[in-house]
Design a protein around this motif. Structure first.
Motif, PDB file in Angstrom:
ATOM      1  N   VAL A   1       0.782  10.341 -10.696  1.00 29.11           N
ATOM      2  CA  VAL A   1      -0.156   9.700  -9.777  1.00 29.11           C
ATOM      3  C   VAL A   1       0.567   9.453  -8.465  1.00 29.11           C
ATOM      4  O   VAL A   1       1.594   8.783  -8.436  1.00 29.11           O
ATOM      5  N   THR A   2       0.047   9.998  -7.389  1.00 22.26           N
ATOM      6  CA  THR A   2       0.648   9.829  -6.069  1.00 22.26           C
ATOM      7  C   THR A   2      -0.260   8.967  -5.210  1.00 22.26           C
ATOM      8  O   THR A   2      -1.455   9.221  -5.120  1.00 22.26           O
ATOM      9  N   VAL A   3       0.310   7.944  -4.589  1.00 26.45           N
ATOM     10  CA  VAL A   3      -0.441   7.035  -3.728  1.00 26.45           C
ATOM     11  C   VAL A   3       0.128   7.134  -2.320  1.00 26.45           C
ATOM     12  O   VAL A   3       1.340   7.063  -2.122  1.00 26.45           O
ATOM     13  N   ALA A   4      -0.747   7.301  -1.341  1.00 28.25           N
ATOM     14  CA  ALA A   4      -0.337   7.318   0.055  1.00 28.25           C
ATOM     15  C   ALA A   4      -1.232   6.365   0.835  1.00 28.25           C
ATOM     16  O   ALA A   4      -2.459   6.404   0.701  1.00 28.25           O
TER      17      ALA A   4
ATOM     18  N   VAL B   1       7.299   2.734 -16.847  1.00 30.15           N
ATOM     19  CA  VAL B   1       6.860   3.109 -15.502  1.00 30.15           C
ATOM     20  C   VAL B   1       8.086   3.489 -14.681  1.00 30.15           C
ATOM     21  O   VAL B   1       9.071   2.741 -14.629  1.00 30.15           O
ATOM     22  N   THR B   2       8.006   4.653 -14.023  1.00 25.25           N
ATOM     23  CA  THR B   2       9.125   5.156 -13.238  1.00 25.25           C
ATOM     24  C   THR B   2       8.643   5.546 -11.850  1.00 25.25           C
ATOM     25  O   THR B   2       7.629   6.226 -11.711  1.00 25.25           O
ATOM     26  N   SER B   3       9.357   5.094 -10.832  1.00 26.70           N
ATOM     27  CA  SER B   3       9.139   5.587  -9.471  1.00 26.70           C
ATOM     28  C   SER B   3       9.990   6.844  -9.313  1.00 26.70           C
ATOM     29  O   SER B   3      11.220   6.769  -9.291  1.00 26.70           O
TER      30      SER B   3
ATOM     31  N   THR C   1       5.522   8.104  -5.966  1.00 31.56           N
ATOM     32  CA  THR C   1       4.876   8.551  -7.184  1.00 31.56           C
ATOM     33  C   THR C   1       5.293   7.638  -8.325  1.00 31.56           C
ATOM     34  O   THR C   1       6.479   7.372  -8.498  1.00 31.56           O
ATOM     35  N   LEU C   2       4.316   7.143  -9.087  1.00 27.68           N
ATOM     36  CA  LEU C   2       4.610   6.396 -10.300  1.00 27.68           C
ATOM     37  C   LEU C   2       4.282   7.274 -11.504  1.00 27.68           C
ATOM     38  O   LEU C   2       3.169   7.774 -11.621  1.00 27.68           O
TER      39      LEU C   2
END
Length: 275
Positions: free
Chosen positions: A84-87, A114-116, A256-257
């Motif tokens: 999942v990518t958040v911008a 959960v990993t960045s 990205t998480l």
């Protein structure tokens, strides 16, 4: 996870073989009959259990509609097998947004990590508008945006506000203060009156890039997600404090998480078992 099916070989079981002798009274000849019986246990099978996780993210609160409209999630809303990518684009000093993350596990309970993702994290220097002046890469936004994780969000104010966040997670509190509810920082470093020290985006990434296991906030034990159809929620607050200088103009941060799931059963040390 694809179900694996193992079918056992059929085996016939000879239940009994016996013989009883009879005397012939007419011809003086002996006759013998063999009684037999066969029972079968057919179509025996073992089926491997399933573990399936999906994650939903939602921008549930934001300082302005501009922030809402400039927040994109890829893939949209729900990931099932993908990162999942958040911008977030066009943030101004004083802007904030709250992302609700909802991992859920289907079929069997599991633990969630959960990993960045380190290789996907970027803190880039953008175009250099006149007020910003000359700067060098990387950008300055990653050290300016505060990123914190909260256990719950209760809309008690009747509107959307960071004040509705409760339970600051220690992974994003440099002082591990146990802050019960949101407090507005008193300076650009993210320090609050209650003794918390919020992490910046860069600092939060440094913590999560090695993976963080979701835990029960009341016990500290690894959180079992999926037991009795339970899901898990946590809330990420991103805020750009007032007073941030022109250095951040045009800069961008993308992260990205990745969510990993592992079964609960026979797993005493989540994500560290080799078996």
């Amino acid at each position: 996870m694809t179900d694996e099916r193992l079918t056992l070989t059929k085996r016939k079981l000879l239940a009994g073989v016996g013989s009883v002798g009879f005397a012939s009274v007419g011809a003086g000849l002996g006759t013998t009959a063999l009684f037999s019986d066969t029972e079968s246990f057919e179509d025996n099978s073992l089926t491997a259990g399933a573990l399936n996780m999906r994650v939903t993210v939602d921008n549930i609160a934001h300082s302005t509609t501009i922030v809402r409209d400039n927040t994109t999630v890829t893939p949209a809303d729900t990931a099932d097998g993908d990162a999942v990518t958040v911008a977030v684009d066009d943030m101004k000093p004083g802007d904030w947004l709250i992302l609700e993350w909802n991992p859920e596990i289907i079929a069997n309970p599991g633990y969630v990590r959960v990993t960045s993702v380190d290789e996907d994290y970027s803190n880039d220097e953008g175009a250099t508008p006149e007020p910003e002046g000359a700067t060098a890469s990387p950008g300055d936004l990653g050290d300016a945006v505060l990123s914190t994780i909260w256990q719950s969000y209760d809309d008690l104010s009747g509107g959307s506000s960071p004040q509705d966040l409760e339970g600051l997670d220690q992974t994003t509190d440099r002082n591990d203060s146990g802050l019960g509810s949101y407090e507005e920082p008193t300076n650009l470093n993210g320090e609050t009156p209650g003794g918390a020290h919020y992490t910046t985006m860069n600092e939060a990434h440094d913590v999560y890039k090695t993976g963080v296991l979701l835990r029960d906030p009341s016990t500290g034990d690894p959180l079992e997600v999926g037991s009795n159809s339970d899901a898990a929620w946590f809330y990420q607050l991103l805020e750009l404090p007032l007073g941030v200088g022109n250095d951040v103009q045009g800069d961008s941060v993308t992260f990205t998480l990745r969510f990993d799931a592992q079964q609960v059963r026979h797993n005493d040390d989540p994500f560290n078992n080799s078996a």
